[in-house]
Design a protein around this motif. Structure first.
Motif, PDB file in Angstrom:
ATOM      1  N   UNK A 189      -3.761 -20.231 -12.807  1.00  0.00           N
ATOM      2  CA  UNK A 189      -4.644 -20.631 -11.715  1.00  0.00           C
ATOM      3  C   UNK A 189      -5.316 -21.956 -12.065  1.00  0.00           C
ATOM      4  N   UNK A 190      -5.728 -22.048 -13.308  1.00  0.00           N
ATOM      5  CA  UNK A 190      -6.361 -23.282 -13.753  1.00  0.00           C
ATOM      6  C   UNK A 190      -5.373 -24.457 -13.625  1.00  0.00           C
TER       7      UNK A 190
ATOM      8  N   UNK B 284      -9.757 -23.349  -1.973  1.00  0.00           N
ATOM      9  CA  UNK B 284     -10.278 -22.185  -1.253  1.00  0.00           C
ATOM     10  C   UNK B 284      -9.980 -22.264   0.230  1.00  0.00           C
TER      11      UNK B 284
ATOM     12  N   UNK C  33       0.810  -1.225   0.000  1.00  0.00           N
ATOM     13  CA  UNK C  33       0.000   0.000   0.000  1.00  0.00           C
ATOM     14  C   UNK C  33       0.844   1.277   0.000  1.00  0.00           C
TER      15      UNK C  33
ATOM     16  N   UNK D  24      -4.936 -16.412 -15.406  1.00  0.00           N
ATOM     17  CA  UNK D  24      -6.068 -17.327 -15.288  1.00  0.00           C
ATOM     18  C   UNK D  24      -5.629 -18.749 -15.633  1.00  0.00           C
TER      19      UNK D  24
ATOM     20  N   UNK E 279      -4.965 -13.240 -18.983  1.00  0.00           N
ATOM     21  CA  UNK E 279      -5.287 -14.570 -19.498  1.00  0.00           C
ATOM     22  C   UNK E 279      -4.259 -15.587 -19.014  1.00  0.00           C
TER      23      UNK E 279
ATOM     24  N   UNK F 282      -5.224  -9.972  -6.080  1.00  0.00           N
ATOM     25  CA  UNK F 282      -5.614 -10.401  -7.417  1.00  0.00           C
ATOM     26  C   UNK F 282      -7.016  -9.951  -7.814  1.00  0.00           C
ATOM     27  N   UNK F 283      -7.941 -10.118  -6.894  1.00  0.00           N
ATOM     28  CA  UNK F 283      -9.321  -9.752  -7.219  1.00  0.00           C
ATOM     29  C   UNK F 283      -9.449  -8.311  -7.683  1.00  0.00           C
ATOM     30  N   UNK F 284      -8.907  -7.415  -6.884  1.00  0.00           N
ATOM     31  CA  UNK F 284      -9.052  -6.009  -7.256  1.00  0.00           C
ATOM     32  C   UNK F 284      -8.357  -5.739  -8.584  1.00  0.00           C
TER      33      UNK F 284
ATOM     34  N   UNK G  45      -8.156  -7.897 -11.277  1.00  0.00           N
ATOM     35  CA  UNK G  45      -8.930  -8.310 -12.438  1.00  0.00           C
ATOM     36  C   UNK G  45     -10.359  -7.771 -12.430  1.00  0.00           C
ATOM     37  N   UNK G  46     -10.701  -7.020 -11.387  1.00  0.00           N
ATOM     38  CA  UNK G  46     -11.970  -6.295 -11.435  1.00  0.00           C
ATOM     39  C   UNK G  46     -11.875  -5.125 -12.409  1.00  0.00           C
TER      40      UNK G  46
ATOM     41  N   UNK H 139      -6.255 -21.659   1.024  1.00  0.00           N
ATOM     42  CA  UNK H 139      -5.952 -20.237   0.939  1.00  0.00           C
ATOM     43  C   UNK H 139      -6.425 -19.502   2.179  1.00  0.00           C
ATOM     44  N   UNK H 140      -7.636 -19.834   2.608  1.00  0.00           N
ATOM     45  CA  UNK H 140      -8.206 -19.167   3.774  1.00  0.00           C
ATOM     46  C   UNK H 140      -7.389 -19.404   5.029  1.00  0.00           C
TER      47      UNK H 140
ATOM     48  N   UNK I 170      -1.565  -1.468 -11.730  1.00  0.00           N
ATOM     49  CA  UNK I 170      -2.182  -2.773 -11.495  1.00  0.00           C
ATOM     50  C   UNK I 170      -1.559  -3.842 -12.374  1.00  0.00           C
TER      51      UNK I 170
ATOM     52  N   UNK J 254      -3.968 -17.802   4.686  1.00  0.00           N
ATOM     53  CA  UNK J 254      -4.144 -16.356   4.723  1.00  0.00           C
ATOM     54  C   UNK J 254      -4.232 -15.859   6.155  1.00  0.00           C
TER      55      UNK J 254
END
Lengths: 222, 222
Positions: free
Chosen positions: A135-136, A170, A31, A132, A129, A113-115, A117-118, A173-174, A57, A177
């Motif tokens: 990740x796949x 998932x 940040x 992605x 791509x 990552x989310x923010x 690819x948003x 990761x949780x 980004x 995290x």
DNA sequence: TTATAGTTTTGACTGTCGGTCATTAATTGA
DNA sequence: TCAATTAATGACCGACAGTCAAAACTATAA
């Protein structure tokens, strides 16, 4: 196919910028980074950054991609071991933990990552791509291990391996995290009461889901 | 103790600002919000926002706190049911899922929490303390359910309830986080191959960890 | 009702940062 | 050696979080 010197230089320069950004994230936190500091660290003008990346980004996304490649490489190696499927899943879990501990920067960026690819433009990019696709690929390693386990009888085949794969991914990761942030001494008073190591939490997690998916013949009826 | 009219008005105004911010996040996404739009939506001057909140992050933190209170309330009700501990855990899982589906805004903001409390000033604030306290309370509900389950024999007592609580909490967040984003049609090509609903993933997760922590006498030795 | 002191609200203003682009520097090829 | 092409730069721009002097409002007293 051979690359020209110019092409090689261009790629090297690009990698240099990514290196600089990674270092800064490590030192200052994600940040507290500006394009100007990245430019200074990489010893280029600010404008040059934009010759290689569409936006800030996009630099983060490139770091994320690099991290994914490393992680997938580690996953690939883990899957080579001659072990029953259930053990392979545990192995992947430990691999992931090790990766996060050794490469906290990538984990930090993954959580962004989310923010990233948003951003609609960025999401369309070739870089996105590739992310992605990475990740796949990581997902595929997990699913393979599950399939192996269902084949060799070590994993209960009442689950769909793809669905179970997503759940495991998932959940891992949780858990990591949460534990990771405790380690970083970032806040998380919840975790202060209890003084468990990242290792310990992950071991427990692995045991928990390991037991959950194990093929215990006697407990088929629940 | 009675509050003066002024005090009541002040609190109401503050809630109004939080309402406005919540609405905007819902409509525009958390990355597309400015203090000016919040001010306009709340029908106050921009400066007024700063009479009630130290910073933009502080508004998000306030939303987060409101969400935590709601979630804790739901958790509290879930724990009142007369069920064996293992079922209580499942109940908490479903409660969490329901909460996220009905209040996506809070979930969005929860996922911002880290970056909020990485802000040193904000982390010291009374508001942040209340958030931490709420998180601790949510944790406590889970630990209670686990303790109940270990007492009544439905949950394997080889785990430390606090440690297991953290694992479950982290894992649930992870699974729901992943599934939630699929639902939002945000990216996540990984999940495109497979078309599972949020419900379905969470059910599988609950079954997985439910089996993992169940007290199956016959499988004590592993 | 009006004058005054105190309180609340405001939006013009400031500094910072991501991103742009006209200019400059470097490289190439003739 | 000298264009012509390509690469690099940093001064500049717009947007936005946050500030603060001034304006608007309220309460009280005469």
């Amino acid at each position: 196919m051979k690359l020209t010197r110019k092409e090689r230089e261009r790629i090297a320069r690009r990698e240099l910028i990514i290196d600089a950004a990674e270092n800064l994230i490590d030192r200052l936190g994600i940040d507290n980074i500006t394009m100007d500091t990245i430019a200074t660290e990489a010893e280029v003008g600010k404008g040059t950054l934009y010759l290689h990346f569409k936006s800030k980004k996009s630099i983060y996304l490139a770091i994320s991609e690099r991290g994914s490649r490393l992680l997938n490489h580690a996953f690939g190696k883990a899957l080579l071991k001659e072990l029953p499927g259930l053990k392979l899943i545990e192995e992947l879990g430990r691999t992931y933990l090790k990766f996060v501990q050794e490469n906290p920067v990538y984990f930090t960026v993954f959580n962004y990552y989310e923010s990233l690819i948003n951003d609609d433009d960025l999401a369309q990019s070739e870089l996105a791509q590739r992310c992605e696709e990475s990740a796949r690929e990581a997902m595929t390693y997990i699913v393979r291990a599950l399939q192996i386990g269902m084949q060799d009888g070590s994993i209960n085949n009442k689950y769909d391996p793809h669905e179970l794969g997503i759940v495991i991914w998932g959940a891992s990761r949780g858990v990591i995290h949460m534990a990771f942030h405790k380690q970083k001494k970032h806040h998380m008073k919840i975790l202060d009461d209890v003084n468990f190591s990242l290792q310990s939490l992950v071991s427990n997690f692995i045991e928990l889901i390991g037991t959950g998916m194990a093929n215990d013949q006697r407990s088929k009826n629940n």
